[in-house]
Design a protein around this motif. Structure first.
Motif, PDB file in Angstrom:
ATOM      1  N   ASP A   3       0.841  -1.197   0.000  1.00  0.00           N
ATOM      2  CA  ASP A   3       0.000   0.000   0.000  1.00  0.00           C
ATOM      3  C   ASP A   3       0.874   1.243   0.000  1.00  0.00           C
ATOM      4  N   ASP A   4       0.890   1.971  -1.095  1.00  0.00           N
ATOM      5  CA  ASP A   4       1.715   3.175  -1.209  1.00  0.00           C
ATOM      6  C   ASP A   4       1.166   4.339  -0.398  1.00  0.00           C
ATOM      7  N   ALA A   5      -0.092   4.249   0.048  1.00  0.00           N
ATOM      8  CA  ALA A   5      -0.674   5.339   0.847  1.00  0.00           C
ATOM      9  C   ALA A   5       0.087   5.525   2.146  1.00  0.00           C
ATOM     10  N   SER A   6       0.698   4.467   2.687  1.00  0.00           N
ATOM     11  CA  SER A   6       1.442   4.589   3.940  1.00  0.00           C
ATOM     12  C   SER A   6       2.741   5.374   3.746  1.00  0.00           C
ATOM     13  N   ASN A   7       3.174   5.528   2.509  1.00  0.00           N
ATOM     14  CA  ASN A   7       4.391   6.292   2.229  1.00  0.00           C
ATOM     15  C   ASN A   7       4.122   7.784   2.096  1.00  0.00           C
ATOM     16  N   PRO A  10       2.558  13.995   5.428  1.00  0.00           N
ATOM     17  CA  PRO A  10       2.129  15.396   5.330  1.00  0.00           C
ATOM     18  C   PRO A  10       3.326  16.288   4.993  1.00  0.00           C
ATOM     19  N   GLN A  11       3.057  17.375   4.300  1.00  0.00           N
ATOM     20  CA  GLN A  11       4.125  18.288   3.901  1.00  0.00           C
ATOM     21  C   GLN A  11       4.911  18.797   5.103  1.00  0.00           C
ATOM     22  N   TYR A  12       4.227  19.017   6.222  1.00  0.00           N
ATOM     23  CA  TYR A  12       4.900  19.474   7.440  1.00  0.00           C
ATOM     24  C   TYR A  12       5.992  18.491   7.854  1.00  0.00           C
ATOM     25  N   VAL A  13       5.695  17.202   7.817  1.00  0.00           N
ATOM     26  CA  VAL A  13       6.657  16.176   8.212  1.00  0.00           C
ATOM     27  C   VAL A  13       7.825  16.137   7.224  1.00  0.00           C
ATOM     28  N   ILE A  14       7.527  16.251   5.948  1.00  0.00           N
ATOM     29  CA  ILE A  14       8.578  16.288   4.924  1.00  0.00           C
ATOM     30  C   ILE A  14       9.497  17.481   5.158  1.00  0.00           C
ATOM     31  N   ASP A  15       8.910  18.656   5.412  1.00  0.00           N
ATOM     32  CA  ASP A  15       9.701  19.869   5.656  1.00  0.00           C
ATOM     33  C   ASP A  15      10.525  19.751   6.933  1.00  0.00           C
ATOM     34  N   LEU A  16       9.926  19.200   7.983  1.00  0.00           N
ATOM     35  CA  LEU A  16      10.635  19.030   9.251  1.00  0.00           C
ATOM     36  C   LEU A  16      11.808  18.081   9.088  1.00  0.00           C
TER      37      LEU A  16
END
Length: 69
Positions: A3-7, A10-16
Motif C-alpha cells: 500500500d503506497d498510501a502509507s508512504n 504530510p508536507q509538514y513532516v517532509i519539511d521538518l
C-alpha cells in the motif's frame, strides 16, 4: 500488494525532516556532533520547536549546542 498510501507523509513532516537533515549537516560541519548521533524523542522535540519558531538549521544548531548565559 504493498500500500503506497502509507508512504505519503504530510508536507509538514517532509519539511521538518529536511530541516533536521540540514541541521545535522550544519552541526556536523561545525563539530557539534560526531557519528553515530542518536536522535531521541527529547532531541527531536527540541528541534521541532526550533523549526516551528522559524530558525534556520544553522541557527537551530547554535541554539541547541550554544552556551546558556
Amino acid at each position: 500488494m504493498h500500500d503506497d498510501a502509507s508512504n505519503a507523509l504530510p508536507q509538514y513532516v517532509i519539511d521538518l525532516r529536511a530541516w533536521m537533515s540540514d541541521w545535522y549537516d550544519h552541526a556536523f560541519k561545525a563539530g557539534f556532533v560526531h557519528p553515530p548521533f542518536r536522535l531521541d524523542e527529547s532531541i527531536a522535540g527540541r528541534l521541532e520547536g526550533y523549526f516551528k519558531a522559524g530558525l534556520t538549521p544553522a541557527e537551530g544548531a547554535i541554539a541547541f549546542f550554544g552556551v546558556v548565559h
